[in-house]
Design an enzyme around this catalytic site. Structure first.
Site, PDB file in Angstrom:
ATOM      1  CG  HIS A 163      -2.658  -0.688   0.870  1.00  0.00           C
ATOM      2  ND1 HIS A 163      -2.853  -0.554   2.020  1.00  0.00           N
ATOM      3  CD2 HIS A 163      -2.903   0.806   0.016  1.00  0.00           C
ATOM      4  CE1 HIS A 163      -4.108  -0.811   0.839  1.00  0.00           C
ATOM      5  NE2 HIS A 163      -4.349   0.017   0.041  1.00  0.00           N
ATOM      6  NE  ARG A 170      -5.088  -6.010 -12.322  1.00  0.00           N
ATOM      7  CZ  ARG A 170      -3.804  -4.508 -12.864  1.00  0.00           C
ATOM      8  NH1 ARG A 170      -4.206  -4.153 -12.695  1.00  0.00           N
ATOM      9  NH2 ARG A 170      -3.904  -6.206 -13.968  1.00  0.00           N
ATOM     10  NE  ARG A 179      -9.796  -8.172 -13.568  1.00  0.00           N
ATOM     11  CZ  ARG A 179      -8.830  -8.325 -13.513  1.00  0.00           C
ATOM     12  NH1 ARG A 179      -7.949  -8.113 -14.721  1.00  0.00           N
ATOM     13  NH2 ARG A 179      -7.731  -8.271 -12.503  1.00  0.00           N
ATOM     14  CD  GLU A 197      -7.474 -12.210 -18.374  1.00  0.00           C
ATOM     15  OE1 GLU A 197      -6.227 -12.150 -18.175  1.00  0.00           O
ATOM     16  OE2 GLU A 197      -8.589 -12.434 -17.942  1.00  0.00           O
ATOM     17  CG  ASN A 239      -0.756  -8.696 -17.582  1.00  0.00           C
ATOM     18  OD1 ASN A 239       0.141  -7.923 -18.348  1.00  0.00           O
ATOM     19  ND2 ASN A 239      -0.846  -7.432 -16.757  1.00  0.00           N
ATOM     20  CG  ASP A 240      -3.616 -14.463 -16.465  1.00  0.00           C
ATOM     21  OD1 ASP A 240      -2.693 -14.595 -15.726  1.00  0.00           O
ATOM     22  OD2 ASP A 240      -4.530 -13.029 -16.047  1.00  0.00           O
ATOM     23  NE  ARG A 275       0.611 -12.157 -14.169  1.00  0.00           N
ATOM     24  CZ  ARG A 275      -0.692 -11.333 -14.344  1.00  0.00           C
ATOM     25  NH1 ARG A 275      -1.568 -11.820 -14.866  1.00  0.00           N
ATOM     26  NH2 ARG A 275      -0.880 -10.195 -13.306  1.00  0.00           N
ATOM     27  CB  CYS A 304      -6.596  -3.664 -20.094  1.00  0.00           C
ATOM     28  SG  CYS A 304      -7.196  -5.051 -18.972  1.00  0.00           S
TER      29      CYS A 304
HETATM   30  C1  PEP Z   1      -4.063  -9.148 -18.015  1.00  0.00           C
HETATM   31  O1  PEP Z   1      -3.877 -10.297 -17.879  1.00  0.00           O
HETATM   32  O2  PEP Z   1      -3.436  -8.376 -18.633  1.00  0.00           O
HETATM   33  C2  PEP Z   1      -4.560  -8.586 -16.779  1.00  0.00           C
HETATM   34  C3  PEP Z   1      -4.735  -7.421 -17.031  1.00  0.00           C
HETATM   35  O3  PEP Z   1      -5.049  -9.307 -15.255  1.00  0.00           O
HETATM   36  P1  PEP Z   1      -4.401  -9.346 -14.453  1.00  0.00           P
HETATM   37  O4  PEP Z   1      -3.459  -8.211 -14.831  1.00  0.00           O
HETATM   38  O5  PEP Z   1      -4.971  -9.007 -13.333  1.00  0.00           O
HETATM   39  O6  PEP Z   1      -4.068 -10.837 -14.090  1.00  0.00           O
HETATM   40 MG    MG Z   2      -5.586 -11.117 -16.018  1.00  0.00          MG
END
Ligand code: PEP
Ligand code: MG
Length: 586
Positions: free
Chosen positions: A198, A305, A341, A439, A462-463, A473, A510
């Site tokens: 935080h 989020r 989301r 994703e 990311n996923d 990851r 995103c």
């Molecule tokens: C992603 O997976 O790219 C994403 C934006 O979601 P998170 O990083 O919250 O899994």
């Molecule tokens: Mg994700």
């Protein structure tokens, strides 16, 4: 009075908030209170329970006082951290169990509270997600406050610090950071903390350079030592020589110059020289990040989020509590849109109400939309809260980790039920746009089928990279294999945009990839309509966007898709970008 060892030393920590600060150390005592456990006689127990209750009440009073103060000095955006701490002071696990341990074990309150803390920490240690694991830090901060009240120790407030200093502390609580006056505290360094604690998030939101997770910096520097901190790389130089001074002074000037230049872009549209407009938005999970998205000229929130409301607790947040949070986010961002989301948590993490089993492979387990569909009542409570927030400003909703059409239809059916349940009692946007995250590779392959079901796609790179390349990851040994420019990833992105546009819906990204300025020509060239990223990247991406025509980007993307390896794409991109935009990304 600097440290006796005046040799130059370079220490490495975790860069928590970008920016360079050069100044003298001011150590502020934030050591943990030392606690010894001892046994009580049965007749001492009631008095001990009430001593504990009083300390909790005093901690609450302190936090409420601080909350009121901050409300006038900083406004409402930054208060949710204090609210979260106030909530912990009512938590049955933390407070209820401690009182129970005093009674059942017959031990002093400090000992009992430490035992509860250890139990909670063990619980958090088992969590894979770094962000959630670090929420244990919030519990520790609150426990420290109660302990200090029991042992009668007062702490110096950072608001009392005089002069221009770099604060060095064992750890700083979010409340500490909120009291920082940037004209006096020009940066801070702490032994504890990680990128997503935080305090680090707040330091970024308030733009104070910070390095955390140094482990023993409080023992390695002394009051009055000269230090340089680089909040991006996590480097701390103690007793710098003339060379380091010059070097970092220059870097500092360059950073500040760039920030000022980028700031000028803030109100300019995210538009290419040939008039193609895309949306550059910010990702947020805390209300305090919204201000930074605004300051960096974001077109709204592309990924809000919602996980943080669900951690650290034994009972799920109800519709009302969720509504309050979403409403605050929508109001803070208004008139620009907020894309919310639905819950994206996994496995057995922290939802005791949902009673989940341990999983062998949580990344492939009961998470995100699967979890929501398995618990329709909890899911609908979240959907009702989002719907209600949609009456207050422009809101969109989207579902994480979708693997097929059946899930989307099931989620949409529950959304319709949620609308009926609101039954005229609360207004909402009848045309609330519904999207999905792309994703999972299966979603890429059937993007055309999914596009027929929703209003927009948002690619979670990311996923998507993790699942496409089978690279965890979070595994530090696989970092070099985690390749955003892998041809499979680029082809997937192309398939997603094409399917979206063929169906007449928007294609957004995103994931972190969206915030990397070097990738902008590819993402623009592929045709993405919206990129959502961390606030600080918005002007950096905008800068490239405003120099790159859509026609050029289309060429770059087409060429990038012809290479066989990520390394080839990268070297092509670097040379292309420095040739076309006189920008270097080495
Ligand atoms: C992603 O997976 O790219 C994403 C934006 O979601 P998170 O990083 O919250 O899994
Ligand atoms: Mg994700």
């Amino acid at each position: 009075m600097g440290s006796e060892r005046s040799e130059i030393r370079t220490l490495q920590g975790v860069g928590a908030s970008a920016g360079i600060a050069i100044g003298r150390v001011r150590i502020t005592d934030r050591r943990r209170v030392n606690v010894t456990e001892y046994e009580l006689s049965p007749e001492e127990i009631p008095a001990e329970v009430s001593r504990f209750a009083k300390a909790v009440e005093r901690a609450k009073a302190e936090l409420s006082f601080l909350r009121d103060q901050l409300m006038t000095t900083r406004g409402p955006e930054h208060l949710c951290v204090i609210d979260a701490h106030l909530m912990l002071l009512d938590d049955t696990m933390l407070i209820g169990e401690t009182a129970e341990s005093i009674r059942s074990l017959g031990i002093n309150a400090e000992g009992a509270l430490k035992r509860t803390l250890e139990k909670i920490k063990t619980f958090f240690d088992g969590i894979e997600d770094e962000y959630l694991r670090e929420r244990a830090g919030d519990v520790e901060t609150v426990v420290e406050r109660v302990l200090r009240n029991m042992v009668g120790e007062k702490q110096e407030s950072l608001a009392q610090i005089e002069g221009k200093v770099i604060v060095v502390a064992h750890e700083l609580s979010p409340a500490d950071i909120l009291q920082i006056d940037k004209s006096k505290v020009i940066g801070f360094i702490t032994d504890l903390g990680g990128k997503t604690s935080h305090s680090a998030i707040l330091a970024r939101a308030l733009e104070v350079p910070a390095v955390v997770g140094m482990e023993r910096v409080t023992r390695e520097v002394a009051n009055g030592d000269m230090v340089i901190i680089d909040g991006a790389s996590g480097v701390v130089i103690v007793n710098p020589g003339p060379e380091e001074f010059r070097d970092y002074l220059q870097r500092k000037q360059r950073f500040e110059y760039l920030e000022r230049e980028l700031f000028k872009l803030r109100d300019l549209p995210a538009e290419t020289p040939d008039g193609h407009r895309i949306l550059l938005k910010g990702n947020a999970e805390f209300l305090e990040e919204i201000d930074s998205i605004r300051r960096h000229g974001g077109d709204g929130i592309g990924l809000y989020r919602t996980e943080m409301l669900f951690f650290n607790r034994t009972v799920l947040p109800d519709e009302e509590e969720q509504f309050r949070l979403y409403a605050a986010a929508v109001r803070a961002m208004s008139p620009q849109p907020v894309t919310i989301r639905t819950l994206d948590v996994g496995g057995d993490k922290f939802l005791p109400d949902l009673d989940l089993d341990d999983e062998m492979n949580p990344a492939l387990g009961m998470r995100a939309i699967r979890l929501s569909l398995r618990h329709p009542e909890a899911f609908k409570a979240q959907l009702r809260a989002i719907l209600r927030a949609s009456a207050l400003g422009k809101v969109r909703v989207f579902f994480p980790m979708v693997s097929g059409v059946a899930e989307v239809r099931a989620a949409k059916a529950l959304l319709e039920e949620a609308k009926l349940e609101l039954g005229g009692k609360h207004p909402f946007d009848e045309n609330l746009e519904v999207g999905i995250m792309i994703e999972i590779p299966s979603a890429v392959v059937i993007a055309d089928l999914l596009a027929a079901e929703v209003d927009f796609f948002s690619v979670g790179t990311n996923d998507l990279i993790q699942y496409s390349l089978a690279i965890d990851r979070t595994n530090e040994h696989l970092v070099s294999l985690y390749e955003p420019l892998h041809p499979a990833v680029l082809r997937s992105l192309k398939m997603v945009v094409n399917a979206a546009h063929a169906a007449g819906i928007q294609a957004c990204i995103c994931g972190e990839m969206a915030g990397e300025p070097m990738y902008l020509p590819i993402l623009l060239g592929l045709g993405f309509d919206e990129l959502s990223m961390n606030a600080i990247s918005i002007p950096r991406v905008k800068k490239i966007l405003r120099r790159c025509t859509k026609a050029e980007a289309t060429q770059v993307a087409a060429k990038a898709l012809t290479f066989a390896t990520a390394a080839e794409v990268e070297s092509y991109l670097k040379s292309e970008i420095s040739a076309r935009f006189s920008e270097s990304f080495d």
